[in-house]
Scaffold this active site. Structure first.
Site, short mmCIF file in Angstrom:
data_model
loop_
_atom_site.label_atom_id
_atom_site.label_comp_id
_atom_site.label_asym_id
_atom_site.label_seq_id
_atom_site.Cartn_x
_atom_site.Cartn_y
_atom_site.Cartn_z
N THR A 125 -66.67 49.42 1.55
CA THR A 125 -67.80 50.35 1.55
C THR A 125 -67.63 51.44 0.49
O THR A 125 -66.51 51.82 0.14
CB THR A 125 -67.94 51.02 2.94
OG1 THR A 125 -68.82 52.13 2.84
CG2 THR A 125 -66.60 51.54 3.47
N ASP A 126 -68.75 51.99 0.03
CA ASP A 126 -68.69 53.13 -0.90
C ASP A 126 -68.08 54.36 -0.23
O ASP A 126 -67.62 55.29 -0.91
CB ASP A 126 -70.08 53.46 -1.48
CG ASP A 126 -71.16 53.75 -0.44
OD1 ASP A 126 -70.86 53.73 0.78
OD2 ASP A 126 -72.31 53.99 -0.84
N GLU A 127 -68.05 54.36 1.12
CA GLU A 127 -67.54 55.55 1.82
C GLU A 127 -66.06 55.78 1.57
O GLU A 127 -65.56 56.88 1.82
CB GLU A 127 -67.81 55.43 3.32
CG GLU A 127 -69.28 55.33 3.62
CD GLU A 127 -69.65 55.69 5.05
OE1 GLU A 127 -68.89 56.42 5.70
OE2 GLU A 127 -70.71 55.24 5.50
N TYR A 150 -63.99 56.37 10.19
CA TYR A 150 -64.41 55.00 9.83
C TYR A 150 -64.00 54.69 8.39
O TYR A 150 -63.37 53.66 8.11
CB TYR A 150 -65.94 54.86 9.99
CG TYR A 150 -66.54 53.75 9.17
CD1 TYR A 150 -66.35 52.41 9.52
CD2 TYR A 150 -67.32 54.02 8.04
CE1 TYR A 150 -66.90 51.38 8.76
CE2 TYR A 150 -67.89 53.01 7.28
CZ TYR A 150 -67.67 51.69 7.64
OH TYR A 150 -68.22 50.67 6.88
N LYS A 154 -61.47 51.80 6.63
CA LYS A 154 -61.91 50.84 5.60
C LYS A 154 -61.03 50.98 4.35
O LYS A 154 -60.66 49.99 3.72
CB LYS A 154 -63.38 51.05 5.24
CG LYS A 154 -64.36 50.73 6.35
CD LYS A 154 -64.34 49.27 6.79
CE LYS A 154 -64.95 48.32 5.78
NZ LYS A 154 -65.03 46.93 6.31
P1 NAD Z 1 -72.16 45.39 12.34
O1 NAD Z 1 -71.60 46.50 13.13
O2 NAD Z 1 -73.61 45.09 12.40
O3 NAD Z 1 -71.39 44.03 12.70
C1 NAD Z 1 -70.01 43.95 12.85
C2 NAD Z 1 -69.68 42.60 13.46
O4 NAD Z 1 -68.25 42.51 13.58
C3 NAD Z 1 -70.26 42.39 14.86
O5 NAD Z 1 -70.83 41.11 14.97
C4 NAD Z 1 -69.04 42.53 15.77
O6 NAD Z 1 -69.16 41.76 16.98
C5 NAD Z 1 -67.95 42.00 14.87
N1 NAD Z 1 -66.62 42.48 15.27
C6 NAD Z 1 -66.27 43.74 15.61
N2 NAD Z 1 -64.97 43.78 15.94
C7 NAD Z 1 -64.49 42.51 15.79
C8 NAD Z 1 -63.22 41.91 15.96
N3 NAD Z 1 -62.16 42.62 16.38
N4 NAD Z 1 -63.09 40.60 15.69
C9 NAD Z 1 -64.14 39.85 15.29
N5 NAD Z 1 -65.39 40.37 15.13
C10 NAD Z 1 -65.55 41.68 15.37
O7 NAD Z 1 -71.69 45.67 10.83
P2 NAD Z 1 -72.45 45.45 9.45
O8 NAD Z 1 -73.34 46.60 9.19
O9 NAD Z 1 -72.99 44.07 9.40
O10 NAD Z 1 -71.21 45.58 8.45
C11 NAD Z 1 -70.49 44.43 8.01
C12 NAD Z 1 -69.38 44.87 7.07
O11 NAD Z 1 -69.96 45.55 5.94
C13 NAD Z 1 -68.40 45.85 7.70
O12 NAD Z 1 -67.10 45.49 7.27
C14 NAD Z 1 -68.80 47.21 7.15
O13 NAD Z 1 -67.70 48.08 7.05
C15 NAD Z 1 -69.33 46.81 5.78
N6 NAD Z 1 -70.35 47.75 5.28
C16 NAD Z 1 -71.54 47.91 5.92
C17 NAD Z 1 -72.49 48.78 5.41
C18 NAD Z 1 -73.84 48.96 6.07
O14 NAD Z 1 -74.65 49.71 5.53
N7 NAD Z 1 -74.14 48.31 7.16
C19 NAD Z 1 -72.22 49.52 4.25
C20 NAD Z 1 -70.97 49.36 3.64
C21 NAD Z 1 -70.05 48.45 4.16
P1 TYD Z 2 -75.86 55.81 8.92
O1 TYD Z 2 -76.97 54.82 9.00
O2 TYD Z 2 -75.10 56.13 10.16
O3 TYD Z 2 -74.88 55.29 7.76
P2 TYD Z 2 -73.63 56.05 7.05
O4 TYD Z 2 -73.18 57.14 7.90
O5 TYD Z 2 -72.63 54.94 6.98
O6 TYD Z 2 -74.12 56.47 5.70
O7 TYD Z 2 -76.43 57.17 8.33
C1 TYD Z 2 -77.11 57.20 7.09
C2 TYD Z 2 -77.48 58.64 6.82
O8 TYD Z 2 -78.45 59.06 7.79
C3 TYD Z 2 -76.31 59.59 6.96
O9 TYD Z 2 -76.45 60.64 5.99
C4 TYD Z 2 -76.47 60.18 8.36
C5 TYD Z 2 -77.98 60.18 8.54
N1 TYD Z 2 -78.46 60.00 9.93
C6 TYD Z 2 -79.36 60.91 10.48
O10 TYD Z 2 -79.78 61.88 9.82
N2 TYD Z 2 -79.79 60.71 11.75
C7 TYD Z 2 -79.36 59.67 12.51
O11 TYD Z 2 -79.77 59.55 13.70
C8 TYD Z 2 -78.46 58.73 11.93
C9 TYD Z 2 -77.95 57.55 12.71
C10 TYD Z 2 -78.03 58.93 10.62
#
Ligand code: NAD
Ligand code: TYD
Length: 342
Positions: A125-127, A150, A154
């Protein structure tokens, strides 16, 4: 090519499973997922009779589960999406994040070495880069400075993946993406939460002054980037993947309200998140130059398609927001006071 996709029942993982089965006829996918609150096999509806797909329940943090999934299967690659992913939850209890995101990554890296899995792709992630000031972008060589629990887990996984490459010669690639949105996203994240609340005429909780800025990436575009990295990236490489679209949260929320036809009076500024990163923006020159990747969807079109998907899938929405979610929402937002200047 035979790949094990971990976390394939989650948001991006399920999009990726669908993407690979649709776009790559030579690929077989095993989806390995623990089915936590964020994992939902409904995200894979329609694939039950697909001969190139199977589901295996298990945790990446369990050597035994991973061993069972890998033994004798001759996977060519693992793509690791499995993670605890919600920053707000990590502020309450980071331990599940350490188990899955850190220990789980190492279990998978060890298993790759043991079973001769050639490629390991860590979805990061960019985080991990921390926060930007008013200008600039993250590049792949920006310092790793995570600000929330979190992001720290990562970053740890990125370091473990890097070490497996440097110390043991494992063919590792790391992708760092920005904020994803699209179908099947669990409604605790900004965009699906705001869509779902707006559709139910509930207040839209915007943290702080709403000027925190995220770079938005459509999940399907993210999947096309991961596919390229998986097949073509050099061992040990790191790629940023972003949507080239930095938008302050309040603008995203106002755009969503317009798309669902609800009034801005639903917006509530609430107490800010501790350690809230102010701005993320991604420089993606490397993936464009090396692999020819660019996002194919505009933010506005993709947001419209996403809103339509949530409108078209009320049963999915209702189930995602029942049970555990209700308890979470009450705990997280029930006692969140209004922002001082809100
Ligand atoms: P999500 O929370 O929707 O899904 C996570 C999945 O992982 C779920 O299906 C959960 O059941 C599974 N999981 C959790 N713990 C597990 C374990 N111990 N063993 C096996 N499976 C397990 O997440 P997402 O948004 O689809 O994110 C996917 C990946 O992308 C993550 O690694 C996250 O860090 C990364 N990512 C997501 C975002 C975003 O905007 N959603 C941004 C940057 C990076
Ligand atoms: P989020 O979707 O939780 O992703 P991340 O924290 O990984 O960037 O949040 C995106 C942005 O939106 C973040 O700046 C926090 C803000 N946010 C709110 O303002 N209200 C909310 O209820 C949530 C869930 C997020």
């Amino acid at each position: 090519m035979r790949i094990l996709v971990t976390g394939g029942a989650g948001f991006i993982g399920s999009n990726f499973v669908r993407y690979m089965l649709k776009m790559r006829p030579d690929v077989e996918v095993a989806n390995f997922d623990a089915l936590t609150y964020a994992g939902n096999l409904e995200n894979l509806n329609g694939l039950e009779n697909e001969p190139r797909y199977c589901f295996v329940k298990g945790s990446v943090a369990s050597d035994e589960d991973v061993e069972k999934a890998l033994a004798g299967k001759a996977f060519n690659a693992i793509v690791n999406f499995a993670a605890e992913t919600h920053v707000d939850r990590s502020l309450t209890d980071v331990r599940p994040f350490i188990r899955t995101n850190v220990v789980g990554a190492q279990v998978l890296l060890d298993a790759c070495r043991k079973h001769g899995v050639k490629r390991f792709l860590q979805v990061s992630t960019d985080e991990v880069y921390g926060s930007l000031g008013p200008t600039g972008e993250f590049t792949e060589s920006s310092p790793i400075q995570p600000n929330n629990p979190y992001a720290a887990t990562k970053a740890s996984a990125d370091f473990l993946a890097r070490a497996a490459h440097k110390s043991h010669g494992l063919d590792v690639a790391i992708t760092r993406c920005s904020n994803n949105f699209g179908p099947y996203q669990f409604p605790e994240k900004l965009i699906p939460l705001m869509i779902a609340n707006a559709l139910e005429d509930k207040p839209l909780p915007v943290y702080g002054d709403g000027l925190h800025t995220r770079d938005w990436l459509y999940a399907w575009d993210h999947c096309s980037a991961i596919d390229l990295v998986l097949r073509l990236a050099a061992p040990g490489s790191v790629y940023n993947i972003g949507g080239h679209k930095d938008v302050p949260n309040i603008e995203v929320v106002k755009l969503l309200l317009k798309l669902v036809g609800k009034p801005e009076s639903l917006i509530r500024f609430v107490q800010d998140r501790p350690g809230h990163d102010r701005r993320y923006a991604m420089n993606c020159d490397r993936i464009r130059r090396d692999l020819g990747w660019l996002p194919a969807h505009s933010f506005e079109d993709a947001l419209r398609a996403t809103v339509k998907w949530y409108l078209d899938n009320p049963a999915w929405r209702a189930r995602a927001r029942s049970g555990e979610y209700q308890r979470y929402y009450e705990k997280m937002y029930g006692r969140r006071p209004p922002a001082k200047n809100g």
